[in-house]
Design a protein around this motif. Structure first.
Motif, PDB file in Angstrom:
ATOM      1  N   ARG A 117       0.852  -1.413   0.027  1.00 18.46           N
ATOM      2  CA  ARG A 117       0.033  -0.190   0.065  1.00 18.46           C
ATOM      3  C   ARG A 117       0.735   1.050  -0.042  1.00 18.46           C
ATOM      4  NH1 ARG A 117      -5.021  -2.137   3.796  1.00 18.46           N
ATOM      5  NH2 ARG A 117      -5.023  -4.248   2.838  1.00 18.46           N
ATOM      6  N   ALA A 118       2.160   1.042   0.163  1.00 14.20           N
ATOM      7  CA  ALA A 118       3.018   2.127   0.010  1.00 14.20           C
ATOM      8  C   ALA A 118       4.296   1.745  -0.595  1.00 14.20           C
ATOM      9  CB  ALA A 118       3.636   2.669   1.395  1.00 14.20           C
ATOM     10  N   SER A 119       4.886   2.667  -1.385  1.00 15.80           N
ATOM     11  CA  SER A 119       6.218   2.356  -2.043  1.00 15.80           C
ATOM     12  C   SER A 119       7.282   2.308  -1.101  1.00 15.80           C
ATOM     13  CB  SER A 119       6.713   3.414  -3.145  1.00 15.80           C
ATOM     14  OG  SER A 119       6.854   4.843  -2.569  1.00 15.80           O
ATOM     15  N   VAL A 149      -0.872   9.508   1.071  1.00  8.95           N
ATOM     16  CA  VAL A 149      -0.712   9.161  -0.321  1.00  8.95           C
ATOM     17  C   VAL A 149       0.288   7.829  -0.455  1.00  8.95           C
ATOM     18  CG1 VAL A 149       0.157  10.180  -2.614  1.00  8.95           C
ATOM     19  CG2 VAL A 149      -1.082  11.654  -1.143  1.00  8.95           C
ATOM     20  N   GLU A 150       1.443   8.158   0.103  1.00 11.50           N
ATOM     21  CA  GLU A 150       2.350   6.839   0.039  1.00 11.50           C
ATOM     22  C   GLU A 150       1.708   5.632   0.422  1.00 11.50           C
ATOM     23  OE1 GLU A 150       5.611   7.526   2.421  1.00 11.50           O
ATOM     24  OE2 GLU A 150       6.352   9.328   1.092  1.00 11.50           O
ATOM     25  N   GLN A 151       0.700   5.487   1.270  1.00  9.84           N
ATOM     26  CA  GLN A 151      -0.155   4.412   1.758  1.00  9.84           C
ATOM     27  C   GLN A 151      -1.367   4.274   1.113  1.00  9.84           C
ATOM     28  OE1 GLN A 151       0.549   1.821   3.961  1.00  9.84           O
ATOM     29  NE2 GLN A 151       2.532   2.719   5.009  1.00  9.84           N
ATOM     30  N   SER A 152      -1.484   4.870  -0.054  1.00 12.91           N
ATOM     31  CA  SER A 152      -2.509   4.664  -1.054  1.00 12.91           C
ATOM     32  C   SER A 152      -4.228   5.011  -0.475  1.00 12.91           C
ATOM     33  CB  SER A 152      -2.354   3.387  -1.752  1.00 12.91           C
ATOM     34  OG  SER A 152      -1.317   3.003  -2.377  1.00 12.91           O
ATOM     35  N   LEU A 153      -3.844   5.533   0.727  1.00 14.76           N
ATOM     36  CA  LEU A 153      -5.337   5.886   1.488  1.00 14.76           C
ATOM     37  C   LEU A 153      -5.801   7.130   0.779  1.00 14.76           C
ATOM     38  CD1 LEU A 153      -4.832   5.274   5.297  1.00 14.76           C
ATOM     39  CD2 LEU A 153      -6.215   3.835   3.736  1.00 14.76           C
ATOM     40  N   VAL A 154      -4.980   8.045   0.002  1.00 18.48           N
ATOM     41  CA  VAL A 154      -5.331   9.099  -0.721  1.00 18.48           C
ATOM     42  C   VAL A 154      -4.756   9.170  -1.909  1.00 18.48           C
ATOM     43  CG1 VAL A 154      -5.313  11.672  -0.759  1.00 18.48           C
ATOM     44  CG2 VAL A 154      -5.799  10.386   1.504  1.00 18.48           C
TER      45      VAL A 154
END
Length: 785
Positions: free
Chosen positions: A237-239, A406-411
């Motif tokens: 979920r994050a790069s 954003v990195e964790q793809s929640l946003v």
């Protein structure tokens, strides 16, 4: 026994397998190998299998201690090139493709993404590819399918490592070693053992669910550096944020083109619709998508933003809910359990998002909750004003917090028209809103900051959409439309009529210019229904906002009644600006009803008010309409004079709306006077101006006008296409013709083209026009101009 010892290892293995009554495929399955690998050993192609492979075969054959020892004795020794003995830990199957979990459902709707990932992995410079996305996006399924396609091109195979069960990043290296079949050894650390084993191997290592063990990123970097032929595919979920990384954000599934007038073909042609239908049929074999339920299925796909897990959770309810009922109960459908063979974290949408939420700091969680008040998306500026309420941080710190979400793809961060905008997928936003609602105080504070931000935006936009920056302001309001709608809706629900009135007054002409008449009308009707006790000034301004949205709908008597009532309210409140607007719209209603004398009187009264108040934009709108009764009654010179005066104002202040309308009136006057060439030039100029600010309605009228004036060019197929395009444009926005459009000329042009082409050719050309979008239709109409 002596005979057995005389056999080669491969022969001995075959004898033992046949004695056990197993096929090569059955033995391979029990030993965790491929049938090809077993066959290669038995035929002698692999003369020195690894010790781990031999142990796996012995366990699969359930050999006695004696037979196991005899089999091991038959294995040829693997001499080393140096004096150090090879550690047993670095032993594993030579081909690791068997390590991939078997799929339990068909692979659907990701063909484009699969091709793009395959192309990235095939590039020599791609060493680490990370598939990122929020929970439920289908990253693991996509990675597995990509790995299956890659394995045939990798001599040393593919290994899959599931990291989700781990609670400690220190366990990542031992887990990778275990998945590779490597045994613990006191001589080497797990990472060194892995590196020694993988060095020189051309293989793909798949690391699944890396987001909660990001502290193990240095281990991945070490493998990339120490194993030059290794490729690593990560789902997270994050790069990982290391230099060798290539990130691939996994997008949601494609959506049906529309939720209005949707047919089964449109639903099934989209990847989200196809997935929903396939999973619904798995739950209920009798389920089919039909003309009656296609719209509901499309709406479900849109509501769920194409998120695969959410679609599958919803589709599972098809066993006892039809699509329309499911759409009404969608939130509850996502919170219920689903397939029992899935990990607990994927059985409900909430469980999947709990997994991500729990990875964040308290400050990140607070920002995540507060961002849920945004609808459709937001800018960084809006996030700073709304999200940082009661967070003691500077803007730079807030940017860091948002960046981690954003990195964790929640946003999601998306570039749009040169600006970065942020948004949450709708199921994610609903989850964040549930978390926000756990605290009434926090929710009310966030909603209040959201309201203040968009009130200020609407106030600035009121003048912005009427001048030289009209197009950019309209585009900005279009991007923020969901938020503006949410502000009005929440305000009405809370009884805050003042906010609904202010926003409606400020953005009403945006609704008109961007063909959102029905939306503005619905919002203002809802506000007025709750405004019986509101001050007269508020009701007057909402009456005007409602009336401009009704104008052109054909409900001319209602338009007249609302505008006249609004005039009385404005006069009671002493609001001359609202009065001038409402007297003008009452004149528009009289035009529509054919009462030219009353229309002229009202428009002249409005004109006097607008000029006295210095309302240039309003003055230009009134002048264009005031020209209509004169041109209609044959006074072309006076009608054209009003239109030219309006055009001069628009050229000074930068308004395109009155500009295109005044050009249209001048074209009509020229056409009525018999000057077809002059009419064509004006109509084309009007169409170009309307298209500049994406006025769908007036652009459609302009295309009709060009078709009418061109009917002497002996191009009936072109006429049919333009009329078809214009009709489809008007249908899509639900707006019929205004009073300025001469239906008879339109119908004459249509009839002539039909007769010249014949019905079949006419229908073909008509449908070709209907398939055009706004840009294509306008470009076609302006060809050879």
């Amino acid at each position: 026994m002596s005979k057995m010892r005389g056999n080669t290892f491969g022969e001995r293995l075959r004898n033992l397998r046949e004695s056990a009554g197993l096929t090569q495929e059955e033995l391979a399955a029990k030993a965790g190998m491929t049938a090809k690998g077993v066959s290669a050993i038995e035929r002698g192609e692999r003369k020195r299998p690894y010790p781990h492979t031999v142990r796996s075969l012995a366990e699969a054959l359930e050999l006695t201690d004696e037979k196991r020892a005899a089999l091991l004795d038959a294995m040829p020794s693997r001499h080393q090139r140096n004096s150090d003995p090879a550690p047993i830990a670095a032993s594993a199957p030579e081909t690791l493709a068997f390590n991939l979990p078997a799929p339990t459902t068909p692979f659907l709707g990701r063909e484009r993404e699969l091709k793009e990932i395959g192309n990235l992995l095939a590039r020599s410079e791609t060493r680490l590819l990370t598939l990122t996305g929020v929970g439920g996006m289908g990253k693991t399924r996509l990675a597995l399918e990509a790995a299956r396609q890659m394995e045939k091109n990798l001599p040393d195979g593919v290994a899959f490592v599931a990291l989700a069960p781990l609670g400690d990043a220190a366990l990542v290296a031992p887990t990778i070693a275990q998945s590779l079949g490597l045994k613990d050894t006191a001589r080497l650390a797990p990472l060194d053992t892995i590196r020694d084993f993988l060095r020189g191997k051309k293989m793909l290592l798949v690391l699944d669910n890396f987001e909660h063990v990001l502290q193990a990123t240095p281990d991945v970097a070490a493998l990339i550096e120490g194993c030059p032929d290794l490729k690593i595919l990560v789902t997270s979920r994050a790069s990982l944020r290391i230099r060798s990384e290539q990130e691939y954000p996994v997008p949601p599934l494609g959506l049906p083109p529309s939720t209005v007038s949707t047919n089964p073909e449109d639903v099934l042609s989209s990847s989200s619709g196809y997935l929903f239908v396939e999973r619904a049929q798995a739950a209920s074999p009798a389920f089919t998508v039909t003309g009656e339920n296609a719209g509901a299925v499309a709406a479900i796909c849109w509501r769920l933003d194409g998120l695969p897990l959410a679609l599958e959770l919803a589709a599972a309810r098809a066993r006892f809910l039809d699509p329309a009922s499911l759409l009404e109960r969608l939130d509850r459908a996502l919170s219920g359990g689903w397939a029992r063979d899935l990990p607990e974290r994927q059985r409900t949408m909430r469980a999947a998002l709990d997994w991500s939420y729990d990875l964040h700091s308290e400050e990140e969680k607070a920002l995540f909750r507060r961002l849920s008040v945004f609808a459709g998306g937001f800018t960084l500026e809006a996030a700073e004003e709304v999200g940082t309420a009661q967070i003691d941080h500077e803007a730079d710190d807030m940017l860091d917090l948002l960046g981690r979400l954003v990195e964790q793809s929640l946003v999601l961060a998306e570039a749009s028209a040169g600006e970065m905008r942020y948004r949450m997928l709708e199921p994610v936003r609903q989850y964040a809103m549930e978390r926000l609602n756990e605290s009434d105080e926090e929710r009310d504070r966030a909603v209040g900051r959201h309201k203040e931000h968009y009130l200020a935006l609407a106030e600035r936009a009121e003048s912005g959409i009427k001048g030289w920056d009209q197009v950019s302001w309209l585009d900005r309001l279009e991007a923020e439309n969901d938020n503006l709608r949410a502000v009005i809706g929440r305000s009405v629900e809370a009884g805050d009529i003042e906010t609904a009135s202010r926003v409606g007054w400020d953005i009403a002409m945006y609704w008109v210019m961007r063909a959102r008449h029905s939306e503005g009308r619905r919002l203002m009707e809802q506000a007025l229904d709750r405004a019986a006790d509101a001050p007269t000034g508020m009701r007057a301004r909402m009456s005007w906002a409602l009336s401009v949205c009704i104008y052109g709908s054909g409900e001319n008597e209602r338009l007249r009644d609302i505008s006249e009532e609004g005039i009385g309210l404005a006069r009671q409140a002493g609001d001359e600006h609202a009065e001038a607007n409402l007297v003008g719209i009452a004149g528009f209603a009289a035009l529509q009803l054919g009462d030219l004398e009353r229309a002229t009187r009202l428009l002249e009264e409005s004109l006097e008010l607008c000029q006295r108040l210095g309302l240039e934009w309003n003055t230009a709108q009134i002048l264009t309409h005031l020209s209509v009764p004169y041109t209609t009654q044959g006074d072309l010179e006076r009608g054209a004079a009003y239109a030219r005066e309006a055009l001069e104002i628009t050229q000074r202040i930068g308004d395109r709306l009155a500009g295109e309308m005044s050009l249209y009136i001048l074209a009509q006057a020229a056409w009525t006077a018999g000057d077809g060439e002059e009419a064509s030039r004006y109509f084309r100029r009007s169409l170009a101006v309307g298209h500049e600010f994406r006025d769908v309605v007036n652009s459609a009228y302009g295309i009709i006008a060009v078709a009418v004036v061109e009917r002497g060019r002996d191009e009936p197929r072109r006429t049919a296409r333009m009329l078809g395009a214009a009709e489809a444009m008007l249908e899509r926005v639900g707006v019929p013709l205004y009073a300025q459009v001469d239906d008879q000329f339109h119908l004459d042009a249509e009839r002539t083209a039909r007769e010249e082409l014949g019905e079949e050719a006419w229908t073909t050309a008509w449908n070709e026009g209907r398939s055009m979008d706004l840009d294509q239709a306008v470009a076609y109409a302006l060809e050879d101009g």
